[in-house]
Design an enzyme around this catalytic site. Structure first.
Site, PDB file in Angstrom:
ATOM      1  N   ASP A 157       0.914  -1.315  -0.036  1.00 37.90           N
ATOM      2  CA  ASP A 157       0.058   0.071   0.005  1.00 37.90           C
ATOM      3  C   ASP A 157       0.961   1.286  -0.210  1.00 37.90           C
ATOM      4  O   ASP A 157       2.134   0.931   0.358  1.00 37.90           O
ATOM      5  CB  ASP A 157      -0.737   0.010   1.246  1.00 37.90           C
ATOM      6  CG  ASP A 157      -1.810   1.191   1.492  1.00 37.90           C
ATOM      7  OD1 ASP A 157      -2.598   1.459   0.398  1.00 37.90           O
ATOM      8  OD2 ASP A 157      -1.923   1.888   2.396  1.00 37.90           O
ATOM      9  N   ASP A 171       0.201   5.101   0.974  1.00 39.51           N
ATOM     10  CA  ASP A 171       0.108   6.373   2.071  1.00 39.51           C
ATOM     11  C   ASP A 171      -0.199   5.493   3.409  1.00 39.51           C
ATOM     12  O   ASP A 171      -0.995   4.594   3.597  1.00 39.51           O
ATOM     13  CB  ASP A 171      -1.243   6.892   1.670  1.00 39.51           C
ATOM     14  CG  ASP A 171      -1.059   7.766   0.373  1.00 39.51           C
ATOM     15  OD1 ASP A 171      -0.220   8.152  -0.009  1.00 39.51           O
ATOM     16  OD2 ASP A 171      -2.265   7.950  -0.001  1.00 39.51           O
ATOM     17  N   ASP A 220       1.097   9.522   5.721  1.00 44.91           N
ATOM     18  CA  ASP A 220      -0.664  10.188   5.277  1.00 44.91           C
ATOM     19  C   ASP A 220      -1.007  11.129   5.595  1.00 44.91           C
ATOM     20  O   ASP A 220      -0.604  11.754   6.616  1.00 44.91           O
ATOM     21  CB  ASP A 220      -1.238   8.606   5.920  1.00 44.91           C
ATOM     22  CG  ASP A 220      -2.723   8.504   4.888  1.00 44.91           C
ATOM     23  OD1 ASP A 220      -2.944   9.104   4.060  1.00 44.91           O
ATOM     24  OD2 ASP A 220      -3.245   7.439   5.228  1.00 44.91           O
ATOM     25  N   SER A 221      -2.140  11.381   5.149  1.00 38.71           N
ATOM     26  CA  SER A 221      -2.976  12.682   5.668  1.00 38.71           C
ATOM     27  C   SER A 221      -4.523  12.368   5.592  1.00 38.71           C
ATOM     28  O   SER A 221      -4.943  12.009   4.388  1.00 38.71           O
ATOM     29  CB  SER A 221      -2.631  13.841   4.438  1.00 38.71           C
ATOM     30  OG  SER A 221      -3.426  15.034   4.768  1.00 38.71           O
ATOM     31  N   TYR A 232      -5.653  13.826   2.268  1.00 37.39           N
ATOM     32  CA  TYR A 232      -5.162  13.126   1.104  1.00 37.39           C
ATOM     33  C   TYR A 232      -3.865  13.865   0.555  1.00 37.39           C
ATOM     34  O   TYR A 232      -3.610  14.860   1.035  1.00 37.39           O
ATOM     35  CB  TYR A 232      -6.257  13.310  -0.085  1.00 37.39           C
ATOM     36  CG  TYR A 232      -7.784  12.558   0.209  1.00 37.39           C
ATOM     37  CD1 TYR A 232      -7.480  11.323  -0.161  1.00 37.39           C
ATOM     38  CD2 TYR A 232      -8.478  13.078   0.694  1.00 37.39           C
ATOM     39  CE1 TYR A 232      -8.929  10.392  -0.161  1.00 37.39           C
ATOM     40  CE2 TYR A 232      -9.769  12.217   0.763  1.00 37.39           C
ATOM     41  CZ  TYR A 232      -9.719  11.047   0.587  1.00 37.39           C
ATOM     42  OH  TYR A 232     -11.040  10.290   0.792  1.00 37.39           O
ATOM     43  N   ASN A 244      -5.601   2.667  -2.745  1.00 37.32           N
ATOM     44  CA  ASN A 244      -6.933   3.311  -3.084  1.00 37.32           C
ATOM     45  C   ASN A 244      -6.457   4.711  -3.252  1.00 37.32           C
ATOM     46  O   ASN A 244      -5.689   5.356  -2.228  1.00 37.32           O
ATOM     47  CB  ASN A 244      -7.739   3.057  -1.938  1.00 37.32           C
ATOM     48  CG  ASN A 244      -8.488   1.794  -1.712  1.00 37.32           C
ATOM     49  OD1 ASN A 244      -8.394   0.955  -2.853  1.00 37.32           O
ATOM     50  ND2 ASN A 244      -9.047   1.332  -0.436  1.00 37.32           N
ATOM     51  N   CYS A 298      -6.559   2.198  -7.224  1.00 36.92           N
ATOM     52  CA  CYS A 298      -8.347   2.552  -7.478  1.00 36.92           C
ATOM     53  C   CYS A 298      -8.556   4.019  -7.305  1.00 36.92           C
ATOM     54  O   CYS A 298      -8.238   4.543  -6.482  1.00 36.92           O
ATOM     55  CB  CYS A 298      -9.189   1.702  -6.350  1.00 36.92           C
ATOM     56  SG  CYS A 298     -10.981   1.980  -6.429  1.00 36.92           S
ATOM     57  N   CYS A 310     -12.410  -2.538  -7.520  1.00 39.38           N
ATOM     58  CA  CYS A 310     -11.079  -2.596  -7.069  1.00 39.38           C
ATOM     59  C   CYS A 310     -10.811  -1.893  -6.116  1.00 39.38           C
ATOM     60  O   CYS A 310      -9.576  -1.820  -5.475  1.00 39.38           O
ATOM     61  CB  CYS A 310     -10.434  -1.696  -8.483  1.00 39.38           C
ATOM     62  SG  CYS A 310     -11.165  -0.221  -8.862  1.00 39.38           S
ATOM     63  N   ARG A 311     -11.869  -1.214  -5.147  1.00 42.02           N
ATOM     64  CA  ARG A 311     -11.323  -0.514  -4.027  1.00 42.02           C
ATOM     65  C   ARG A 311     -11.182  -1.297  -3.068  1.00 42.02           C
ATOM     66  O   ARG A 311     -12.228  -2.245  -2.409  1.00 42.02           O
ATOM     67  CB  ARG A 311     -12.475   0.544  -3.803  1.00 42.02           C
ATOM     68  CG  ARG A 311     -12.104   1.343  -2.535  1.00 42.02           C
ATOM     69  CD  ARG A 311     -12.932   2.755  -2.485  1.00 42.02           C
ATOM     70  NE  ARG A 311     -12.789   3.388  -1.456  1.00 42.02           N
ATOM     71  CZ  ARG A 311     -11.606   4.204  -1.441  1.00 42.02           C
ATOM     72  NH1 ARG A 311     -10.852   4.456  -2.395  1.00 42.02           N
ATOM     73  NH2 ARG A 311     -11.653   4.982  -0.142  1.00 42.02           N
ATOM     74  N   ASP A 347      -1.629  -0.507   5.996  1.00 47.05           N
ATOM     75  CA  ASP A 347      -1.564  -0.101   7.289  1.00 47.05           C
ATOM     76  C   ASP A 347      -2.993   0.050   7.938  1.00 47.05           C
ATOM     77  O   ASP A 347      -3.422   0.508   8.827  1.00 47.05           O
ATOM     78  CB  ASP A 347      -0.953   1.452   7.434  1.00 47.05           C
ATOM     79  CG  ASP A 347      -1.840   2.337   6.656  1.00 47.05           C
ATOM     80  OD1 ASP A 347      -2.120   1.999   5.418  1.00 47.05           O
ATOM     81  OD2 ASP A 347      -1.971   3.480   7.104  1.00 47.05           O
TER      82      ASP A 347
END
Length: 179
Positions: free
Chosen positions: A7, A9, A15-16, A19, A51, A89, A99-100, A126
């Site tokens: 993965d 982020d 990460d945020s 986004y 995603n 995705c 796909c998500r 995560d």
């Protein structure tokens, strides 16, 4: 072929909740890029399965995502590493796509592209949705406590066979021992 699925982020980069919308906002977690390069140097192909619902929400576009991918690739080259392929995705939960994550569409795309079974392939995430998707395709789910990982760990709502590590560096060291 030796393959690892990551993965993005919260695993490779910070990460945020707002986004990661552009290349300037993409900041690698210390040690993550060196670890990916270590995988590459040991014969592993590394792919990202992520995603990116911010596109579906109109917060950024495919060109911004492409710029982020270029930054990832260029920064990783400094350490002698590379991402073999990016699988994203671009939908939101409301789109009800296949796909998500936690659905398996992204992983099915990886399976089709590489023509290999994902059974026991190390797959690092995560969040619960990552780990559930990895488990559904019989990959080896690996939780890192970066990003949303600590919260995911505390919920205990992840597959029983999940390996758990503080960060991507620790996870990759274990992958290299076992694979």
């Amino acid at each position: 072929m030796k393959l690892v699925i990551l993965d993005r982020d919260g695993v490779i980069n910070y990460d945020s909740s707002d986004y990661i919308k552009n290349a300037d906002e993409w900041i690698p977690i210390p040690g993550s890029l060196e670890s990916i390069a270590k995988l590459n140097k040991n014969g592993f192909k590394v792919v990202i399965a992520s995603n990116q619902g911010g596109i579906g929400k109109g917060l950024f576009d495919v060109n911004a995502l492409s710029s982020i991918n270029k930054k990832i690739s260029n920064t990783l080259k400094v350490f002698g590493g590379e991402i073999d392929n990016f699988f994203y995705c671009l939908h939101t939960d409301l789109d009800k796509c296949d796909c998500r994550k936690p659905k398996t569409g992204l992983l099915d795309q990886i399976n089709e592209y590489y023509k290999i079974s994902l059974k026991d392939i190390p797959a690092v995430g995560d969040s619960q949705r990552d780990l559930v998707a990895f488990d559904k395709v019989k990959a080896q789910p690996i939780l890192v406590k970066t990003g949303n990982g600590e919260q995911t760990f505390l919920t205990k709502k992840y597959p029983k066979n999940t390996w758990i590590f503080s960060n991507l560096s620790e996870a990759i060291d274990e992958i290299l021992k076992k694979y």
